[in-house]
Design an enzyme around this catalytic site. Sequence first.
Site, PDB file in Angstrom:
ATOM      1  N   GLU A 126      53.487 -99.023 -11.949  1.00 15.31           N
ATOM      2  CA  GLU A 126      54.606 -99.884 -11.539  1.00 15.31           C
ATOM      3  C   GLU A 126      54.916-100.852 -12.667  1.00 15.31           C
ATOM      4  OE1 GLU A 126      54.546-101.097  -7.145  1.00 15.31           O
ATOM      5  OE2 GLU A 126      52.478-101.223  -7.789  1.00 15.31           O
ATOM      6  N   GLY A 158      56.578-110.204  14.390  1.00 14.09           N
ATOM      7  CA  GLY A 158      56.827-110.623  13.001  1.00 14.09           C
ATOM      8  C   GLY A 158      58.252-110.265  12.609  1.00 14.09           C
ATOM      9  N   SER A 182      60.903-111.935  12.241  1.00  7.98           N
ATOM     10  CA  SER A 182      61.707-112.765  11.331  1.00  7.98           C
ATOM     11  C   SER A 182      61.093-112.726   9.932  1.00  7.98           C
ATOM     12  CB  SER A 182      61.777-114.208  11.849  1.00  7.98           C
ATOM     13  OG  SER A 182      60.468-114.732  11.932  1.00  7.98           O
ATOM     14  N   GLY A 183      60.113-111.876   9.729  1.00  4.00           N
ATOM     15  CA  GLY A 183      59.387-111.845   8.449  1.00  4.00           C
ATOM     16  C   GLY A 183      59.973-110.883   7.434  1.00  4.00           C
ATOM     17  N   LYS A 235      58.026 -97.624 -14.176  1.00  6.37           N
ATOM     18  CA  LYS A 235      57.604 -97.040 -12.900  1.00  6.37           C
ATOM     19  C   LYS A 235      57.461 -95.534 -13.091  1.00  6.37           C
ATOM     20  CE  LYS A 235      59.166 -97.124  -8.044  1.00  6.37           C
ATOM     21  NZ  LYS A 235      58.210 -97.975  -7.350  1.00  6.37           N
ATOM     22  N   HIS A 291      47.407 -95.114  -0.811  1.00  2.27           N
ATOM     23  CA  HIS A 291      48.405 -94.234  -1.433  1.00  2.27           C
ATOM     24  C   HIS A 291      47.771 -93.203  -2.381  1.00  2.27           C
ATOM     25  CE1 HIS A 291      50.810 -97.266   0.297  1.00  2.27           C
ATOM     26  NE2 HIS A 291      50.959 -98.048  -0.742  1.00  2.27           N
ATOM     27  N   ASP A 294      51.086 -95.386   6.171  1.00  2.00           N
ATOM     28  CA  ASP A 294      50.939 -95.419   4.716  1.00  2.00           C
ATOM     29  C   ASP A 294      52.292 -94.916   4.226  1.00  2.00           C
ATOM     30  OD1 ASP A 294      50.694 -94.572   2.060  1.00  2.00           O
ATOM     31  OD2 ASP A 294      48.532 -94.398   2.275  1.00  2.00           O
ATOM     32  N   HIS A 295      53.116 -95.818   3.711  1.00  2.00           N
ATOM     33  CA  HIS A 295      54.515 -95.421   3.488  1.00  2.00           C
ATOM     34  C   HIS A 295      54.646 -94.291   2.456  1.00  2.00           C
ATOM     35  CE1 HIS A 295      54.500 -98.119  -0.013  1.00  2.00           C
ATOM     36  NE2 HIS A 295      55.610 -97.514  -0.415  1.00  2.00           N
ATOM     37  N   LEU A 355      58.813-107.952   5.981  1.00  2.00           N
ATOM     38  CA  LEU A 355      58.832-106.494   6.142  1.00  2.00           C
ATOM     39  C   LEU A 355      60.018-106.054   7.007  1.00  2.00           C
ATOM     40  CD1 LEU A 355      57.370-103.732   5.753  1.00  2.00           C
ATOM     41  CD2 LEU A 355      56.290-104.161   7.957  1.00  2.00           C
ATOM     42  N   LYS A 393      57.344 -90.511   1.981  1.00  2.00           N
ATOM     43  CA  LYS A 393      58.215 -90.151   0.854  1.00  2.00           C
ATOM     44  C   LYS A 393      58.432 -88.642   0.841  1.00  2.00           C
ATOM     45  CE  LYS A 393      56.650 -93.910  -2.175  1.00  2.00           C
ATOM     46  NZ  LYS A 393      57.814 -94.731  -2.499  1.00  2.00           N
TER      47      LYS A 393
HETATM   48  C1  BG6 Z   1      52.663-101.174  -1.348  1.00  2.00           C
HETATM   49  C2  BG6 Z   1      51.818-102.130  -2.147  1.00  2.00           C
HETATM   50  O1  BG6 Z   1      51.885-100.539  -0.372  1.00  2.00           O
HETATM   51  O2  BG6 Z   1      53.212-100.196  -2.221  1.00  2.00           O
HETATM   52  C3  BG6 Z   1      52.630-102.777  -3.259  1.00  2.00           C
HETATM   53  O3  BG6 Z   1      51.324-103.136  -1.271  1.00  2.00           O
HETATM   54  C4  BG6 Z   1      53.294-101.723  -4.108  1.00  2.00           C
HETATM   55  O4  BG6 Z   1      51.804-103.604  -4.062  1.00  2.00           O
HETATM   56  C5  BG6 Z   1      54.052-100.738  -3.231  1.00  2.00           C
HETATM   57  O5  BG6 Z   1      54.182-102.360  -5.014  1.00  2.00           O
HETATM   58  C6  BG6 Z   1      54.564 -99.583  -4.055  1.00  2.00           C
HETATM   59  O6  BG6 Z   1      55.394 -98.801  -3.265  1.00  2.00           O
HETATM   60  P1  BG6 Z   1      56.543 -97.907  -3.902  1.00  2.00           P
HETATM   61  O7  BG6 Z   1      57.102 -97.177  -2.742  1.00  2.00           O
HETATM   62  O8  BG6 Z   1      57.506 -98.855  -4.558  1.00  2.00           O
HETATM   63  O9  BG6 Z   1      55.868 -97.039  -4.908  1.00  2.00           O
END
Ligand code: BG6
Length: 530
Positions: A248, A29, A31-32, A377, A272, A209-210, A34, A214
Amino acid sequence: MQNIRPSIADQDIVCDETAAPPTAMIVFGASGDLAKRKLFASLFQLSNRGLLSEHFYLLGAGRKKLSDQTFRQSAQQAIQERSDNLPSKEIEAFVSKLYYVSGDYGDISFYKNIKAKLIKLDKKYKIDSGDPASRESSHIFYLAVPPFLYITIAEQLGSVGLSCPRKPDSRQRPRLVVEKPFGRDLQSAADLNNKIHQCFDESQIYRIDHYLGKETVQNILMFRFANAIFEPVWNRNYIDHVQITIAESIGIEHRGSYYDKVGALRDMFQNHMLQMLALAAMEPPASFEADSIRDEKVKLLRSIRPFKLEPWSTSIVRGQYGPGVINGKEVAGYRSEPSVEPGSKTETFVAAKLFIDNWRWKDVPFYLRTGKRLVRKDTEVAIIFKKVPHSMFVSSGLAEAPRSGPPNVLVLQIQPEEGISLSFQAKRPGSKICMSTLNMDFNYRTVFGVDMPGAYQRLLLDCMVGDQTLFTRADDVKVTWQFLTPILQAWEGDDPAPYEYPAGSESFPAADRLIESDGRKWRKFSIIES
Ligand code: BG6
């Protein structure tokens, strides 16, 4: 409120950043979206910080037909778009290590082709030198593709032998990186795990899980377990309740077709929100080892009391944004967003009250809320302590004087301003009894004077060095879906549609009732001053 500014007393007591070993990263993926939004820029930043091995290359794989040259140009553009001040010579040097191969994800010849390319490129970049003293190096397969392709790609990699170590006695085990959502309920997540486990074992799988990447989310652990003074009060004896917020102001942007099938419970809450809850509430692990931490997280998640099925409204409510105004600009309601069904019942806001059935947290409510198109946010974990048991500071001049001041509140602020804030009461100079609430604030940027490295940099580096601490394990995924699947089923049935809230608001009445019926209030979205 007044602020007291802290300073660094002692720098770098423990500081350990390991550079990556030789690595070949294969991005499906490539060229997508992410890859363009996160991966190229994060890898480049790692390279710029000297954390990427000089024996590194990236092979992009995708359906789109692209030459190496065009792929490099689009990666270069993506990196430059993330920041103006990046050194262009270094970017060019970085993208010269990028290659591309196209094919059909279901076709075995695509994978044979990838394998042939890897053999050539490994040689060129000395990825597997055969030197037994060299540090572990690996092929990392990054699935930046829609989740329905995960099984196909994992199986095909398995069938051409790319999921196994290159040499039978080698410790160099290929890794598979997958993005959320990992399944859409308990059954689908179990199927996905079973299928992937037929080709890759758990030690090879890195589920991202990003939020765990953080800095400030990781700091929850450091704050709790590297300081002696908080742990003794981190329990039901001193804490009245906990509030976890991910608010958000953005809507669903261009992701309508994805989001409308997913909703806030799957998109934010299952991952998250529950990860932040686990870090804030888990027991101290014995060590900072991946499985030690992950064991404690899973133990905590298993202790969450299942939601009471009836009535839902006392434990979980959902909302959906209608039209409204954000930052002075009119914005459309959810159902008018592109690629969203006009009659959609998909939730964009979830508020819930949870209890954790263990010794530490018995009867302490955890209030969680997350929503899109809110006034601003704000991501935070707020610990609201109990009030003093008896206050002698009663103002005689007031008929209805409060018997005690507000409780102490500790806020772990995750974003947009990263920091920690502790509120307490103190005497204001002057009149005999005059109390003010003061805030002791620590702001990362002010104190450390650096921008936080993005979450993806940390996660990509950890994957290269083989540290799974910040990645979710199969049992973690299972337990969170186990907990949420009954709600998903009810919401997908004939449960009433979500409450509508105007874009730009902080909450809506049903979400407020959830906490106010307990005599408490949602915190106002906070901003730590820099
Ligand atoms: C992603 C969700 O996992 O996290 C998005 O799919 C959301 O919908 C995003 O906007 C929020 O991430 P962050 O790092 O901007 O708080």
